[in-house]
Design a protein around this motif. Structure first.
Motif, PDB file in Angstrom:
ATOM      1  N   ARG A   1      13.299   7.589  -1.160  1.00  0.00           N
ATOM      2  CA  ARG A   1      12.759   8.243  -0.113  1.00  0.00           C
ATOM      3  C   ARG A   1      11.695   7.292   0.562  1.00  0.00           C
ATOM      4  O   ARG A   1      11.139   7.972   1.562  1.00  0.00           O
ATOM      5  CB  ARG A   1      11.668   9.610  -0.869  1.00  0.00           C
ATOM      6  CG  ARG A   1      12.892  10.498  -1.829  1.00  0.00           C
ATOM      7  CD  ARG A   1      12.253  11.653  -1.959  1.00  0.00           C
ATOM      8  NE  ARG A   1      11.628  12.409  -1.199  1.00  0.00           N
ATOM      9  CZ  ARG A   1      11.163  13.675  -1.199  1.00  0.00           C
ATOM     10  NH1 ARG A   1      11.271  14.348  -2.420  1.00  0.00           N
ATOM     11  NH2 ARG A   1      10.645  14.193  -0.091  1.00  0.00           N
ATOM     12  N   ILE A   2      11.383   6.184   0.007  1.00  0.00           N
ATOM     13  CA  ILE A   2      10.625   5.354   0.549  1.00  0.00           C
ATOM     14  C   ILE A   2      11.071   4.146   1.077  1.00  0.00           C
ATOM     15  O   ILE A   2      11.522   3.796   2.207  1.00  0.00           O
ATOM     16  CB  ILE A   2       9.277   5.004  -0.214  1.00  0.00           C
ATOM     17  CG1 ILE A   2       8.611   6.235  -0.793  1.00  0.00           C
ATOM     18  CG2 ILE A   2       8.330   3.874   0.602  1.00  0.00           C
ATOM     19  CD1 ILE A   2       7.751   6.796   0.501  1.00  0.00           C
TER      20      ILE A   2
ATOM     21  N   ASP B   1       0.816  -1.228   0.088  1.00  0.00           N
ATOM     22  CA  ASP B   1       0.096   0.103  -0.002  1.00  0.00           C
ATOM     23  C   ASP B   1       0.688   1.390  -0.187  1.00  0.00           C
ATOM     24  O   ASP B   1       0.646   2.081  -0.732  1.00  0.00           O
ATOM     25  CB  ASP B   1      -0.970  -0.041   1.155  1.00  0.00           C
ATOM     26  CG  ASP B   1      -1.996  -0.660   1.251  1.00  0.00           C
ATOM     27  OD1 ASP B   1      -2.094  -1.288   0.090  1.00  0.00           O
ATOM     28  OD2 ASP B   1      -2.867  -0.534   2.190  1.00  0.00           O
ATOM     29  N   VAL B   2       2.096   1.016   0.864  1.00  0.00           N
ATOM     30  CA  VAL B   2       2.869   2.503   0.777  1.00  0.00           C
ATOM     31  C   VAL B   2       3.573   2.706  -0.203  1.00  0.00           C
ATOM     32  O   VAL B   2       3.528   4.007  -0.698  1.00  0.00           O
ATOM     33  CB  VAL B   2       3.818   2.165   2.152  1.00  0.00           C
ATOM     34  CG1 VAL B   2       4.569   3.612   2.229  1.00  0.00           C
ATOM     35  CG2 VAL B   2       3.081   2.163   3.463  1.00  0.00           C
TER      36      VAL B   2
ATOM     37  N   GLU C   1       2.302   1.972  -3.398  1.00  0.00           N
ATOM     38  CA  GLU C   1       1.271   2.390  -4.200  1.00  0.00           C
ATOM     39  C   GLU C   1       0.818   3.820  -3.941  1.00  0.00           C
ATOM     40  O   GLU C   1       0.643   4.765  -4.942  1.00  0.00           O
ATOM     41  CB  GLU C   1       0.103   1.366  -3.993  1.00  0.00           C
ATOM     42  CG  GLU C   1       0.498   0.207  -4.782  1.00  0.00           C
ATOM     43  CD  GLU C   1      -0.553  -0.840  -4.579  1.00  0.00           C
ATOM     44  OE1 GLU C   1      -1.622  -0.643  -3.980  1.00  0.00           O
ATOM     45  OE2 GLU C   1      -0.493  -1.605  -5.501  1.00  0.00           O
ATOM     46  N   ALA C   2       0.761   4.160  -2.669  1.00  0.00           N
ATOM     47  CA  ALA C   2       0.327   5.469  -2.211  1.00  0.00           C
ATOM     48  C   ALA C   2       1.540   6.407  -2.716  1.00  0.00           C
ATOM     49  O   ALA C   2       1.287   7.438  -3.475  1.00  0.00           O
ATOM     50  CB  ALA C   2       0.363   5.654  -0.828  1.00  0.00           C
ATOM     51  N   ALA C   3       2.808   5.913  -2.620  1.00  0.00           N
ATOM     52  CA  ALA C   3       3.876   7.055  -3.167  1.00  0.00           C
ATOM     53  C   ALA C   3       3.862   7.063  -4.916  1.00  0.00           C
ATOM     54  O   ALA C   3       3.917   8.052  -5.289  1.00  0.00           O
ATOM     55  CB  ALA C   3       5.285   6.406  -2.788  1.00  0.00           C
ATOM     56  N   ARG C   4       3.296   5.897  -5.213  1.00  0.00           N
ATOM     57  CA  ARG C   4       3.282   5.948  -6.846  1.00  0.00           C
ATOM     58  C   ARG C   4       2.071   6.969  -7.284  1.00  0.00           C
ATOM     59  O   ARG C   4       2.391   7.607  -8.244  1.00  0.00           O
ATOM     60  CB  ARG C   4       3.067   4.301  -7.186  1.00  0.00           C
ATOM     61  CG  ARG C   4       3.469   4.177  -8.663  1.00  0.00           C
ATOM     62  CD  ARG C   4       3.479   2.711  -8.912  1.00  0.00           C
ATOM     63  NE  ARG C   4       4.942   1.962  -8.528  1.00  0.00           N
ATOM     64  CZ  ARG C   4       4.833   0.920  -7.983  1.00  0.00           C
ATOM     65  NH1 ARG C   4       3.770  -0.253  -8.066  1.00  0.00           N
ATOM     66  NH2 ARG C   4       5.871   0.328  -7.793  1.00  0.00           N
ATOM     67  N   ILE C   5       0.930   6.935  -6.271  1.00  0.00           N
ATOM     68  CA  ILE C   5      -0.041   7.835  -6.816  1.00  0.00           C
ATOM     69  C   ILE C   5       0.343   9.293  -6.327  1.00  0.00           C
ATOM     70  O   ILE C   5      -0.160  10.252  -7.103  1.00  0.00           O
ATOM     71  CB  ILE C   5      -1.359   7.319  -6.038  1.00  0.00           C
ATOM     72  CG1 ILE C   5      -1.788   6.139  -6.734  1.00  0.00           C
ATOM     73  CG2 ILE C   5      -2.329   8.285  -6.258  1.00  0.00           C
ATOM     74  CD1 ILE C   5      -3.149   5.664  -6.287  1.00  0.00           C
ATOM     75  N   ASP C   6       1.140   9.364  -5.532  1.00  0.00           N
ATOM     76  CA  ASP C   6       1.624  10.783  -5.033  1.00  0.00           C
ATOM     77  C   ASP C   6       2.612  11.192  -6.054  1.00  0.00           C
ATOM     78  O   ASP C   6       2.949  12.440  -6.125  1.00  0.00           O
ATOM     79  CB  ASP C   6       2.374  10.679  -3.646  1.00  0.00           C
ATOM     80  CG  ASP C   6       1.213  10.900  -2.537  1.00  0.00           C
ATOM     81  OD1 ASP C   6       0.309  11.630  -3.016  1.00  0.00           O
ATOM     82  OD2 ASP C   6       1.883  10.898  -1.505  1.00  0.00           O
ATOM     83  N   GLY C   7       2.856  10.458  -7.011  1.00  0.00           N
ATOM     84  CA  GLY C   7       3.657  10.960  -7.988  1.00  0.00           C
ATOM     85  C   GLY C   7       5.336  10.567  -8.163  1.00  0.00           C
ATOM     86  O   GLY C   7       5.983  10.982  -8.868  1.00  0.00           O
ATOM     87  N   ALA C   8       5.582   9.619  -7.356  1.00  0.00           N
ATOM     88  CA  ALA C   8       7.044   9.108  -7.179  1.00  0.00           C
ATOM     89  C   ALA C   8       7.219   8.257  -8.213  1.00  0.00           C
ATOM     90  O   ALA C   8       6.457   7.424  -8.559  1.00  0.00           O
ATOM     91  CB  ALA C   8       7.411   8.504  -5.852  1.00  0.00           C
ATOM     92  N   ASN C   9       8.439   8.541  -9.046  1.00  0.00           N
ATOM     93  CA  ASN C   9       8.911   7.279  -9.748  1.00  0.00           C
ATOM     94  C   ASN C   9       9.600   6.484  -9.247  1.00  0.00           C
ATOM     95  O   ASN C   9       9.981   6.317  -7.829  1.00  0.00           O
ATOM     96  CB  ASN C   9       9.697   8.061 -11.129  1.00  0.00           C
ATOM     97  CG  ASN C   9      10.927   8.747 -10.609  1.00  0.00           C
ATOM     98  OD1 ASN C   9      11.412   8.551  -9.521  1.00  0.00           O
ATOM     99  ND2 ASN C   9      11.281   9.713 -11.301  1.00  0.00           N
TER     100      ASN C   9
END
Lengths: 328, 368
Positions: free
Chosen positions: A241-242, A223-224, A226-234
């Motif tokens: 950063r994660i 989930d975390v 995926e959340a980063a991916r949706i937040d726009g992280a490549n």
């Protein structure tokens, strides 16, 4: 005759196992039984000590006493007869062979720890996404199962050198020659021999780092990510950063474990070059002083230095562990 | 604000399982659309396809007219609130909320101001320095919502965001999310298995079952006129009672015959039911349309019948009564708390025949 001897050996092995483990069980059982005769209030206070005493005794006999003895010997002369003050330590920090050993150990520390941890981390993240992950991990982890001496023997063949014109039986030189270059004396050439030895340790330790880091990477909730991916992280930003901050404590544990291991390294150097040609490290130097030159004072002083070098790493590790426990 | 269209979208996993089948759904900009259904019905898969976390096997998804099948999540301008909240555990609340803005390269002062504004709006401005694990469940949920709103996205996707809250907080959070939707006026797509959440929050509800969209409509219409037996049984708690039935004429009256039950069809719908005479049907009536005759309100069309009470559940504002007909068929009634029904009694209950449903037994579709 031979058969009887073997049988006897087998029987005594079995007897040792039975008596050894049975003896310990009997010891604890008996102690427990005795404690039960104590008044109730005293019992709970005495009981922990009853269980800990055998372990403490073993620890004292085989770890603490020898350490103290080594410390004392390190201030004495080569035959442990006369007190020489700090002479042995002054030798350790001024002798040119010792300084080379220190330099080499530093090189080992930085390169082995840095490369095997970062390589392990990259592999851990990458294998997480391949379908044949168990196979890939097994292959990279496999060297871990080989002893340092065994690995050294394997790598002697990899580094084997034949003069130009002869057929190269070493893998590395065969490649070098096939590419049209002169063969290199990997273990003789002073500019590369240390790196050749360090590469073996990296080969051995990357698998260890990878396995521990991989389980940490798997512990990051999907989930975390995926959340980063949706937040726009490549993917690169997710890694820096994660992933890395979230497995930070595992990275520290793996690094310190490897640091301690590298500080103690001896076998690889001993088997491959015997510490010749500027490849000595602190531990191999210690063995030489102690057992080749029979200078117990100097050998012990080097051992004490090694012990002192490990302590900060251990303290850092324990602190880290306590912090983690407190954060639970 | 985004206008979202699912066009014949199918999701088939590598193992052959079809999670979503041929979905057609248009979501208006500024709408609060709730995707509801039992677990495994494909609602979360729909949301994940829309978010870009799952590939689309067939069909297309459009946001504002643009096909987004091949776009990565970051190119879709959507924010998502996860069931687990998925907060970044190593970051403070502030950094959690600021993360997406930092990645976009928003100026620092701007980030500060936007995070502050969102935090104030959600009442978490005092928590900005804390780490997620120092927060309660309700606070984490707010941070997760805050992380979504600072971005000011075209659409909010929410995957069961309230299911980890306790009952009291959930009711409160429901109202807050509804308010937030009105304030932001952005498209919300909300996934839940809880039909109460769906009914209370959705401007429209899409009911799914086994990967197939069953019905999309406003909460009122869905409740009043369910398309089929699944929707009828899923929406409403306790669920609608079903009886195997058929229509029989007698004199100038039309009767619904269900086992030992014989219920007269009101004259107003008689004509439209004529074509179904004698066919195998299912008669459905919601528990709240069954009354204790003593407390039946005026203006209904009561038909009395006898049943045996097996269990009485006192809820305070109402009583749920488990009843059985002479033939053993069980059904539930939601009746007035003043009612004196006791377990074991045989009682009279009245069905409000203005509010019943008839379904075809084979296709399970509602009759007109």
């Amino acid at each position: 005759m031979q058969d009887t001897a073997n049988l006897m050996r087998l029987l005594s092995a079995i007897a040792a196992i039975v008596l050894g483990s049975g003896g310990i069980i009997a010891l604890f059982y008996g102690a427990n039984w005795l404690v039960n005769y104590l008044p109730y209030g005293l019992r709970s206070r005495v009981l922990p000590w009853v269980y800990m005493t055998p372990a403490l005794a073993v620890l004292a006999a085989f770890l603490i006493l020898p350490t103290i003895r080594t410390l004392i010997i390190s201030f004495m002369d080569r035959r442990s007869e006369a007190f020489v003050g700090l002479d042995n330590y002054i030798f350790a920090f001024t002798n040119s062979a010792m300084l080379i050993a220190f330099r080499n150990n530093l090189l080992w520390l930085v390169l082995v720890t840095g490369i095997s941890v970062s390589l392990g981390l990259v592999i851990a993240v990458l294998v997480d996404r391949v379908p044949y992950e168990p196979l890939a991990k097994a292959l990279i982890f496999l060297p871990m199962a080989i002893s340092f001496v065994g690995a050294s023997v394997i790598w002697r063949f990899v580094y084997a050198y034949q003069p130009p014109g002869f057929e190269q039986i070493g893998l590395l030189n065969a490649i070098v020659v096939a590419l049209g270059f002169e063969p290199v004396g990997w273990l003789v050439n002073r500019t590369v021999n240390n790196f050749a030895l360090i590469a073996i340790m990296i080969w051995l330790q990357t698998g260890f780092a990878m396995v521990l880091l991989s389980s940490a990477v798997k512990g990051i909730p999907q989930d975390v990510i995926e959340a980063a991916r949706i937040d726009g992280a490549n993917e690169f930003q997710i890694f820096w950063r994660i992933t890395i901050p979230m497995i930070n404590s595992t990275i520290v544990v793996v690094s310190t474990t490897i640091i301690v291991l590298v500080l103690k390294v001896f076998d690889i150097v001993f088997v491959m070059t015997g510490g010749n040609l500027d490849t000595d490290v602190i531990a191999s130097r210690m063995i030489k002083e102690m057992f080749n030159f029979r200078n117990f004072g100097r050998g012990s002083a080097i051992a004490v230095i090694l012990l002192l070098a490990v302590i900060p790493v251990m303290v850092a590790n324990i602190r880290r562990f306590q912090q983690q426990e407190a954060n639970r | 604000m985004a206008h979202i269209v699912f066009e014949q979208v199918t999701k088939q996993y590598e193992n052959g399982f079809v999670a979503v089948k041929d979905l057609n759904l248009a979501i208006e900009a500024d709408e609060f659309l709730v995707l509801v259904g039992p677990s495994g019905c494909g609602k979360t898969t729909c949301l994940r396809m829309l978010a870009g976390l799952e590939t689309i096997s067939q069909g297309s998804i459009y946001i504002d007219g643009q096909r987004i099948n091949q776009r990565s999540p970051r190119e879709r301008d959507i924010a998502m609130v996860f069931q687990s909240y998925a907060l970044y555990p190593h970051m403070s609340v502030f950094d959690n909320m600021a993360f997406s803005l930092q990645l976009q390269g928003t100026p620092k002062a701007d980030i500060q101001q936007r995070v502050q504004a969102a935090a104030t709006q959600l009442g978490i401005e005092g928590l900005l320095d804390r780490k997620p694990k120092q927060l309660s469940g309700g606070q984490r949920q707010r941070v997760a919502v805050g992380r979504a709103i600072v971005r000011n996205p075209a659409a909010f996707l929410m995957d069961e965001p309230l299911s980890n809250l306790d009952a009291k907080l959930r009711v409160q959070a429901r109202a807050e999310l509804s308010k937030l939707h009105k304030k932001l006026g952005t498209t919300f797509v909300y996934v839940t298995h809880d039909q109460v959440e769906a009914m209370t929050m959705g401007s429209r509800i899409a009911v799914m079952n086994q990967g197939i969209l069953q019905q999309v409509d406003t909460p009122q219409n869905l409740y009043k006129r369910p398309n089929n037996m699944f929707v009828a049984g899923f929406m409403g708690s306790p669920a609608m009672n079903f009886f195997q039935a058929s229509l029989q004429p007698a004199g100038d009256q039309l009767w619904i015959e269900a086992g030992t039950l014989r219920l007269p069809v009101p004259a107003s719908v008689k004509a439209s039911l004529q074509p179904y005479l004698g066919q195998p049907l299912v008669f459905g009536i919601r528990p709240e349309n069954i009354y204790d005759p003593q407390f039946a309100p005026p203006g209904i069309n009561p038909v009395e019948l006898k049943a045996t009470v097996s269990v009485v559940e006192m809820m305070g504002h109402e009583v749920i009564v488990y009843l059985a007909l002479v033939d053993g068929h069980e059904f539930l009634a939601r009746i007035d708390p003043r009612s004196r029904f006791q377990p074991g009694q045989t009682v009279q209950v009245s069905f409000d025949m203005n509010r019943f449903h008839l379904f075809d037994r084979a296709s399970e579709q509602a009759l007109v």
